[in-house]
Design an enzyme around this catalytic site. Structure first.
Site, PDB file in Angstrom:
ATOM      1  N   TYR A 140     -12.842  -7.052  85.655  1.00 34.32           N
ATOM      2  CA  TYR A 140     -12.971  -7.739  84.368  1.00 34.32           C
ATOM      3  C   TYR A 140     -13.684  -9.057  84.596  1.00 34.32           C
ATOM      4  O   TYR A 140     -13.329  -9.819  85.498  1.00 34.32           O
ATOM      5  CB  TYR A 140     -11.595  -7.989  83.740  1.00 34.32           C
ATOM      6  CG  TYR A 140     -11.668  -8.631  82.376  1.00 34.32           C
ATOM      7  CD1 TYR A 140     -12.146  -7.922  81.281  1.00 34.32           C
ATOM      8  CD2 TYR A 140     -11.278  -9.956  82.176  1.00 34.32           C
ATOM      9  CE1 TYR A 140     -12.228  -8.513  80.018  1.00 34.32           C
ATOM     10  CE2 TYR A 140     -11.348 -10.552  80.919  1.00 34.32           C
ATOM     11  CZ  TYR A 140     -11.827  -9.817  79.844  1.00 34.32           C
ATOM     12  OH  TYR A 140     -11.906 -10.397  78.599  1.00 34.32           O
TER      13      TYR A 140
ATOM     14  N   ASP B 296     -16.394 -13.612  91.457  1.00 34.93           N
ATOM     15  CA  ASP B 296     -15.773 -14.114  90.241  1.00 34.93           C
ATOM     16  C   ASP B 296     -14.388 -14.636  90.622  1.00 34.93           C
ATOM     17  O   ASP B 296     -13.424 -13.878  90.734  1.00 34.93           O
ATOM     18  CB  ASP B 296     -15.694 -13.010  89.170  1.00 34.93           C
ATOM     19  CG  ASP B 296     -15.091 -13.533  87.869  1.00 34.93           C
ATOM     20  OD1 ASP B 296     -14.671 -14.708  87.839  1.00 34.93           O
ATOM     21  OD2 ASP B 296     -15.039 -12.765  86.893  1.00 34.93           O
TER      22      ASP B 296
ATOM     23  N   LYS C 200      -9.815 -20.889  84.493  1.00 32.86           N
ATOM     24  CA  LYS C 200      -8.363 -21.035  84.669  1.00 32.86           C
ATOM     25  C   LYS C 200      -7.948 -22.332  85.374  1.00 32.86           C
ATOM     26  O   LYS C 200      -8.009 -23.391  84.779  1.00 32.86           O
ATOM     27  CB  LYS C 200      -7.821 -19.782  85.373  1.00 32.86           C
ATOM     28  CG  LYS C 200      -8.251 -18.519  84.570  1.00 32.86           C
ATOM     29  CD  LYS C 200      -7.325 -17.372  84.634  1.00 32.86           C
ATOM     30  CE  LYS C 200      -7.925 -16.139  83.994  1.00 32.86           C
ATOM     31  NZ  LYS C 200      -7.143 -15.477  83.012  1.00 32.86           N
TER      32      LYS C 200
HETATM   33  N1  PMP Z   1     -13.176 -13.165  85.086  1.00 35.05           N
HETATM   34  C1  PMP Z   1     -11.938 -12.841  85.489  1.00 35.05           C
HETATM   35  C2  PMP Z   1     -11.744 -12.341  86.887  1.00 35.05           C
HETATM   36  C3  PMP Z   1     -10.854 -12.968  84.620  1.00 35.05           C
HETATM   37  O1  PMP Z   1      -9.629 -12.625  85.040  1.00 35.05           O
HETATM   38  C4  PMP Z   1     -11.082 -13.460  83.313  1.00 35.05           C
HETATM   39  C5  PMP Z   1      -9.947 -13.643  82.316  1.00 35.05           C
HETATM   40  N2  PMP Z   1      -8.750 -13.134  82.601  1.00 35.05           N
HETATM   41  C6  PMP Z   1     -12.392 -13.791  82.951  1.00 35.05           C
HETATM   42  C7  PMP Z   1     -13.412 -13.644  83.851  1.00 35.05           C
HETATM   43  C8  PMP Z   1     -12.693 -14.306  81.572  1.00 35.05           C
HETATM   44  O2  PMP Z   1     -12.197 -15.590  81.428  1.00 35.05           O
HETATM   45  P1  PMP Z   1     -11.929 -16.187  79.965  1.00 35.05           P
HETATM   46  O3  PMP Z   1     -10.755 -15.448  79.411  1.00 35.05           O
HETATM   47  O4  PMP Z   1     -11.655 -17.645  80.216  1.00 35.05           O
HETATM   48  O5  PMP Z   1     -13.167 -15.966  79.171  1.00 35.05           O
END
Ligand code: PMP
Length: 411
Positions: free
Chosen positions: A139, A229, A257
């Site tokens: 994700y 990521d 985060k």
């Molecule tokens: N990349 C990863 C690995 C994530 O876990 C998330 C959100 N859980 C995102 C991107 C997207 O981040 P956001 O919800 O702040 O858009």
């Protein structure tokens, strides 16, 4: 108003009663938080929950950590957004580059989604290639090119409103399977492989020994940029995130985060050469009204300082105690996966190395366990495809009462 009444009212004006879909998964319906402190949340009915969801990852410092609260108080009276640069952004960027390996420059944005979108655009510009590779079950946020799924041999859209054409340049590989990556990258058409170093959106799936090193080699051999990521792993696995923890260098990294200390943020980081392709120096467009927002900078800087000063040592020590305790009580047909500061239990499944394995875990048993934990006052993420997290407030006493509750819930 009680939780049920609020949920009914919420559904009238908020789609599904929530502003992000996972929040609606809480059974029998979401509870509404009225306040939070340390390791705990309190709902509108006054019930206290020990929080292992921790807002899905940002709250390494727990709720209302005084460092973050004081930094925010100090900033809020001096303005909430400027539309000009501020000294705080420079201080934040310097601290960030000191902690994050291979990051010479950053651009801050407002979410992990924005960060991965910009990083992929940057990688396509730098390599002059069109395709990207992602993980099956990974994700990277909610922008179009990553809303894809594997359909037999094909990649198709995973959301209504995103056409198959919009994901036609997205290739997908299996995690912990270097051959699957080799097959996809071998023709040299893929700009970047974007990977969660620890899969955190199918629970918690860490890399097999040497997997990330092999990934690095395959990317080098094929001229593909490697994007870590680190939205979840950044400032959690180690001060320098997964790059430091696993000793593997990425070409670009994305963060979110923890980097915002509990306020909205996303960050793209890389070498000066790569980063200076972004506007206004280069021609890869990126912009945002709230990018570098002073409140996010203030809270983020407070969090980064705590990480620099050793906050992770305590979290990781308590994490080890918790995992040891869980391992000692799990039924033989189940497993717990973990990486420093994060974990997931898979009931009815002995080995989870990728998304397909995670899907084999027993959903009904998960909900039984989850519900018992909630009844006992422990809020775990409402899906075994999310990860549990620890904060600096998950201390020895919290861990030991958690283990007691888990033992009862597993009985
Ligand atoms: N990349 C990863 C690995 C994530 O876990 C998330 C959100 N859980 C995102 C991107 C997207 O981040 P956001 O919800 O702040 O858009």
């Amino acid at each position: 108003m009680d939780n049920e009444g609020l949920y009914k009212k919420a559904r009238n004006r908020l789609v599904g009663g929530v502003n992000s879909p996972i929040r609606a998964s809480v059974r029998p319906h979401p509870f509404f938080t009225q306040k939070a402190k340390g390791a705990y949340l309190w709902d509108v009915e006054g019930k206290r929950y020990c929080d292992y969801c921790l807002a899905y990852g940002p709250l390494l410092l727990g709720h209302c950590n005084p460092s973050v609260v004081n930094a925010l108080k100090d900033q809020v009276g001096r303005g909430t957004t400027y539309g000009t640069p501020a000294e705080l952004e420079v201080e934040y960027a310097e601290m960030f580059c000191d902690l994050a390996p291979n990051v010479e420059m950053i651009r801050t944005v407002n979410s992990g989604t924005e960060a991965t979108m910009a990083a992929l655009r940057l990688a396509k510009a730098v390599t002059e290639r069109k395709e990207i590779a992602t993980l099956e079950g990974g994700y990277h946020g909610s922008h179009d090119s990553v809303l894809a799924k594997k359909d037999g041999k094909n990649v198709t859209s995973s959301s209504k409103g995103v056409s198959d054409e919009q994901v036609c340049h997205t290739r997908m590989v299996r995690y912990n399977d270097p051959d699957s990556l080799k097959g996809i990258l071998k023709d040299g058409t893929v700009a970047a492989f974007i990977i969660e170093p620890v899969m955190g959106n199918v629970g918690c799936v860490p890399p097999n020994e040497d997997y990330l090193k092999e990934v690095r080699e395959i990317c080098d051999e094929t001229g593909t940029l490697l994007i870590f990521d680190e939205t979840i792993t950044g400032f959690r696995l180690a001060k320098g995130g997964a790059q430091e923890h696993y000793g593997v260098d990425a070409d670009l990294a994305t963060y979110g985060k923890i980097a915002g200390g509990g306020l909205p943020i996303g960050v793209i980081g890389s070498s000066r050469d790569v980063m200076e392709n972004l506007t206004p120096v280069g021609k890869v467009y990126n912009a945002g009204t709230f990018s570098g927002n002073p409140l996010s900078m203030a809270a983020g800087l407070a969090a980064l300082k705590e990480v620099r000063d050793g906050a992770l040592d305590k979290v990781h020590a308590n994490h080890r105690t918790l995992i040891k305790g869980i391992e000692g009580m799990l039924p033989g047909d189940s497993t717990v996966n973990s990486a420093p500061g994060m974990f997931q239990i898979y009931l009815g499944c002995q080995e989870v190395m990728n998304a397909d394995d995670a899907r084999k875990a027993d959903m009904e048993r998960f909900w039984g366990f989850w519900t018992s934990m909630l009844d006992a006052g422990y809020f775990l993420p409402p899906s075994h495809f999310e990860s549990n997290f620890l904060s600096v407030y998950h201390d020895k006493d919290v861990i030991s009462s958690t283990l007691e509750a888990m033992e009862a819930a597993l009985r």
